[in-house]
Scaffold this active site. Structure first.
Site, PDB file in Angstrom:
ATOM      1  CG  ASP A  65       2.928   4.404  -1.032  1.00 58.88           C
ATOM      2  OD1 ASP A  65       3.838   3.678  -1.477  1.00 58.88           O
ATOM      3  OD2 ASP A  65       2.891   4.794   0.149  1.00 58.88           O
TER       4      ASP A  65
HETATM    5  N1  LIG Z   1      -7.395   3.163  11.095  1.00 60.50           N
HETATM    6  C1  LIG Z   1      -6.506   2.185  11.363  1.00 60.50           C
HETATM    7  N2  LIG Z   1      -6.759   1.258  12.289  1.00 60.50           N
HETATM    8  C2  LIG Z   1      -5.877   0.280  12.573  1.00 60.50           C
HETATM    9  N3  LIG Z   1      -4.694   0.142  11.962  1.00 60.50           N
HETATM   10  C3  LIG Z   1      -4.369   1.041  11.015  1.00 60.50           C
HETATM   11  C4  LIG Z   1      -5.244   2.107  10.652  1.00 60.50           C
HETATM   12  N4  LIG Z   1      -4.640   2.846   9.685  1.00 60.50           N
HETATM   13  C5  LIG Z   1      -3.456   2.265   9.469  1.00 60.50           C
HETATM   14  N5  LIG Z   1      -3.276   1.185  10.250  1.00 60.50           N
HETATM   15  C6  LIG Z   1      -2.100   0.289  10.335  1.00 60.50           C
HETATM   16  O1  LIG Z   1      -0.950   1.107  10.500  1.00 60.50           O
HETATM   17  C7  LIG Z   1      -0.039   0.916   9.428  1.00 60.50           C
HETATM   18  C8  LIG Z   1       0.530   2.244   8.983  1.00 60.50           C
HETATM   19  O2  LIG Z   1      -0.508   3.139   8.610  1.00 60.50           O
HETATM   20  P1  LIG Z   1      -0.459   3.892   7.207  1.00 60.50           P
HETATM   21  O3  LIG Z   1      -0.332   2.880   6.132  1.00 60.50           O
HETATM   22  O4  LIG Z   1      -1.614   4.810   7.149  1.00 60.50           O
HETATM   23  O5  LIG Z   1       0.890   4.742   7.383  1.00 60.50           O
HETATM   24  P2  LIG Z   1       2.056   5.152   6.389  1.00 60.50           P
HETATM   25  O6  LIG Z   1       3.183   5.616   7.196  1.00 60.50           O
HETATM   26  O7  LIG Z   1       1.511   6.085   5.384  1.00 60.50           O
HETATM   27  O8  LIG Z   1       2.442   3.803   5.688  1.00 60.50           O
HETATM   28  P3  LIG Z   1       3.363   3.528   4.405  1.00 60.50           P
HETATM   29  O9  LIG Z   1       4.536   2.793   4.948  1.00 60.50           O
HETATM   30  O10 LIG Z   1       2.473   2.680   3.583  1.00 60.50           O
HETATM   31  O11 LIG Z   1       3.685   4.808   3.757  1.00 60.50           O
HETATM   32  C9  LIG Z   1      -0.830   0.245   8.335  1.00 60.50           C
HETATM   33  O12 LIG Z   1      -0.018  -0.581   7.527  1.00 60.50           O
HETATM   34  C10 LIG Z   1      -1.899  -0.528   9.093  1.00 60.50           C
HETATM   35  O13 LIG Z   1      -1.391  -1.795   9.460  1.00 60.50           O
END
Ligand SMILES: Nc1ncnc2c1ncn2[C@@H]1O[C@H](COP(=O)(O)OP(=O)(O)OP(=O)(O)O)[C@@H](O)[C@H]1O
Ligand SMILES: [Mg+2]
Ligand SMILES: [Zn+2]
Length: 306
Positions: free
Chosen positions: A196
């Site tokens: 992913d």
């Molecule tokens: N520690 C962090 N600090 C700042 N921004 C973050 C952090 N972790 C994630 N993000 C931002 O938030 C968004 C979503 O986080 P993350 O990718 O962990 O979630 P997700 O729901 O698993 O995403 P996906 O759509 O890839 O499944 C990321 O694309 C990034 O831009």
């Protein structure tokens, strides 16, 4: 001895976290109460829109620390933390994420402070500190690789490892340093069965010094623990599976990394195998997932130097 639920290194029971790990995450050696319940999250309906594999299944919310640092509460705008609770469709994602993030740290990848935390109802969630906020609340500019590539979010799987390299070359302030980091992360995602790592899971972050660098890593998971045989999200030299040392050296050449730098990264990744296996053993994953994870690491890591 058990494992600290932040760094997954050994800790004397019954402590849940090292004091230093708590300080890094919360600025104090006492873990705050997390004023969130899983049921409340489901009614909030803060699901991320997404269509494929893991995306959108995991919900995530923004949390902030109270002034006395005793409680973490929902804080939509200014939250300093992101919380990712268990999803409904895939088991053990918070455990998977903390394990994979700490493996990344062992592999020499920059990660933000993060931990596995219990919600009020006792269910585990993954908590990570935002790296795009300064202590005074100011926001640093962060652009993911979909934005940098002028692609719509829906096109996040329509890329390649080569596109990522071109974006780093074009936008990073010090391309050679950032390219070496990108290379390490790409190889790591393959080693940890991460299907992913799409274009929105890579970003450049503008530092206070104005320099554009790869942001710390985020959203690292072994998707093969929940989707058997899951392949890479972005192809490397046209391949999403069965990558070998040769393919990685070809990719490094595409990235214009000196071969010595690339072979050093591969050797360093190979050399942390025993520590990685031990970390997975100490992790909060269920035993069957630990076994699958370690089979994968044992199958893939030695090939980097052979
Ligand atoms: N520690 C962090 N600090 C700042 N921004 C973050 C952090 N972790 C994630 N993000 C931002 O938030 C968004 C979503 O986080 P993350 O990718 O962990 O979630 P997700 O729901 O698993 O995403 P996906 O759509 O890839 O499944 C990321 O694309 C990034 O831009
Ligand atoms: Mg993501
Ligand atoms: Zn710790």
């Amino acid at each position: 001895m058990s494992a600290c639920q932040a760094c997954l290194q050994l800790i004397a029971a019954p402590a849940r976290y090292h004091d230093a790990c708590l300080k890094r995450l919360f600025g104090t050696a006492t873990a705050p109460l997390i004023d969130v319940e899983i049921a409340q999250l489901h009614t909030l309906g803060l699901a991320m829109a997404g269509h494929t594999s893991i995306s959108g299944i995991q919900r995530k919310i923004s949390l902030g620390l109270s002034a006395d640092r005793a409680t973490l509460k929902l804080e939509i705008d200014k939250g300093r933390y992101i919380l990712k609770p268990t999803g409904e469709n895939f088991p053990s994602l918070p455990e998977n994420e903390i394990t994979t993030m700490q493996l990344a740290a062992l592999a020499g990848i920059d990660i933000p402070p993060c931990a596995l935390v219990p919600l009020k109802d006792g269910t585990p969630a993954y908590l990570v500190a935002r790296f795009d906020r300064l202590p005074d609340g100011k926001k640093l500019r962060q652009e993911d690789f979909c934005q940098l590539g002028e692609l719509l979010p829906a096109a996040k799987y329509d890329g390649s490892a080569e596109l990522c390299a071109r974006l780093v070359r074009k936008f990073a302030s010090e391309p050679l340093i950032e390219m070496t980091k990108l290379f390490r992360r790409m190889v790591f995602c393959w080693l940890t069965g991460n299907g992913d790592m799409h274009l929105k899971n890579f970003s450049l972050l503008a530092g206070v010094d104005g320099l554009q660098r790869l942001s710390p890593a985020y959203d690292m998971l072994c998707t093969r623990l929940v989707i058997a045989g899951d392949q890479l999200a972005l192809p490397v030299g046209g391949k999403k599976d069965n990558l070998r040392r040769r393919n990685w050296l070809d990719y490094a050449a595409y990235c214009k990394l000196p071969e010595r730098a690339a072979t050093r990264v591969l050797r360093e990744l190979r050399d942390v195998l025993p520590e990685c296996i031990a970390l997975v053993e100490r992790s909060p994953l269920p035993d069957s997932m630990k076994a699958t994870y370690n089979d994968l690491l044992n199958a893939r890591m030695p090939g980097l130097t052979e």
